[in-house]
Write a protein that holds these residues in place. Structure first.
Motif, PDB file in Angstrom:
ATOM      1  N   THR A  27      -9.522  25.684  -4.550  1.00  0.00           N
ATOM      2  CA  THR A  27      -8.234  25.642  -5.245  1.00  0.00           C
ATOM      3  C   THR A  27      -7.220  24.825  -4.454  1.00  0.00           C
ATOM      4  N   ILE A  28      -7.185  25.035  -3.168  1.00  0.00           N
ATOM      5  CA  ILE A  28      -6.242  24.308  -2.306  1.00  0.00           C
ATOM      6  C   ILE A  28      -6.524  22.804  -2.373  1.00  0.00           C
ATOM      7  N   VAL A  29      -7.781  22.431  -2.268  1.00  0.00           N
ATOM      8  CA  VAL A  29      -8.150  21.009  -2.329  1.00  0.00           C
ATOM      9  C   VAL A  29      -7.835  20.438  -3.714  1.00  0.00           C
ATOM     10  N   LEU A  65     -12.301  25.243 -11.872  1.00  0.00           N
ATOM     11  CA  LEU A  65     -13.194  25.749 -10.820  1.00  0.00           C
ATOM     12  C   LEU A  65     -13.932  27.014 -11.251  1.00  0.00           C
ATOM     13  N   LYS A  66     -13.870  27.289 -12.535  1.00  0.00           N
ATOM     14  CA  LYS A  66     -14.525  28.486 -13.074  1.00  0.00           C
ATOM     15  C   LYS A  66     -16.010  28.469 -12.727  1.00  0.00           C
ATOM     16  N   GLU A 117     -19.834  25.608   5.636  1.00  0.00           N
ATOM     17  CA  GLU A 117     -20.478  24.469   4.979  1.00  0.00           C
ATOM     18  C   GLU A 117     -19.498  23.781   4.027  1.00  0.00           C
ATOM     19  N   PHE A 118     -18.731  24.591   3.298  1.00  0.00           N
ATOM     20  CA  PHE A 118     -17.752  24.025   2.372  1.00  0.00           C
ATOM     21  C   PHE A 118     -16.707  23.210   3.136  1.00  0.00           C
ATOM     22  N   ILE A 142     -14.235  30.808  -0.882  1.00  0.00           N
ATOM     23  CA  ILE A 142     -14.524  29.408  -1.200  1.00  0.00           C
ATOM     24  C   ILE A 142     -13.724  28.974  -2.426  1.00  0.00           C
ATOM     25  N   LEU A 143     -13.519  29.870  -3.385  1.00  0.00           N
ATOM     26  CA  LEU A 143     -12.668  29.546  -4.526  1.00  0.00           C
ATOM     27  C   LEU A 143     -11.248  29.236  -4.050  1.00  0.00           C
TER      28      LEU A 143
END
Length: 168
Positions: free
Chosen positions: A107-109, A94-95, A140-141, A102-103
């Protein structure tokens, strides 16, 4: 997560991962039960699969193979591997996601369904996916994951982890 607080803090510091995120994932994954085992053979507090996340962390640490089932029932090893895996997700898969909140959500997903499954909902090209995520606001995410992620579990997991995260 008081019994594991010291281990969580050590792993959090070692891998530069939010300790509240670790606690929240443990709470949802195993409810703090060290002997927890899922139907998909995920093991221990952070529900680590030895042949996927475990193997990836071993590779990250320059080791071959994967952790044993016995090792994954050890809270210290399990939390270390789970936290290292979160670090890998955030710093490799996810860098480039700029917004810290949002990171955390991404990360959770990714923790529950994998980085590729997450990013493909935005674009099949990783750079384009990250760019699209960086243009989004938090709501939105969330909405995107709820509508576009192929696994309903992803949305529900994100929601559960964030409820716990906000209570800690």
């Amino acid at each position: 997560m008081k019994p594991w607080f010291k281990i969580i803090k050590q792993s959090s510091k070692k891998y530069n991962v939010d300790s509240k995120l670790i606690e929240s994932i443990i709470c949802i994954e195993s409810s703090g039960h060290i002997q927890a085992t899922s139907s998909s053979n995920a093991i221990g507090l952070m529900q680590i699969k030895p042949y996927s996340a475990g193997k990836e962390v071993y590779h990250f640490k320059g080791r071959s193979g994967q952790p044993s089932i016995y090792d994954l029932y050890d809270p210290k090893i399990n939390i270390d591997i789970g936290t290292a895996y979160i670090h890998i997700l955030q710093c490799q898969g996810l860098k480039g996601i700029n917004n810290k909140e949002i990171l955390r959500y991404a990360t959770i997903v990714a923790y529950v369904n994998g980085t590729n499954a997450l990013l493909k909902t935005f674009s099949h090209d990783k750079k384009k996916a990250i760019k699209r995520i960086n243009k989004m606001k938090k709501k939105e995410f969330f909405s995107h994951i709820k509508r576009k992620h192929p696994d309903l579990q992803a949305w529900k997991y994100l929601e559960k982890v964030m409820i716990i995260y906000n209570l800690i």
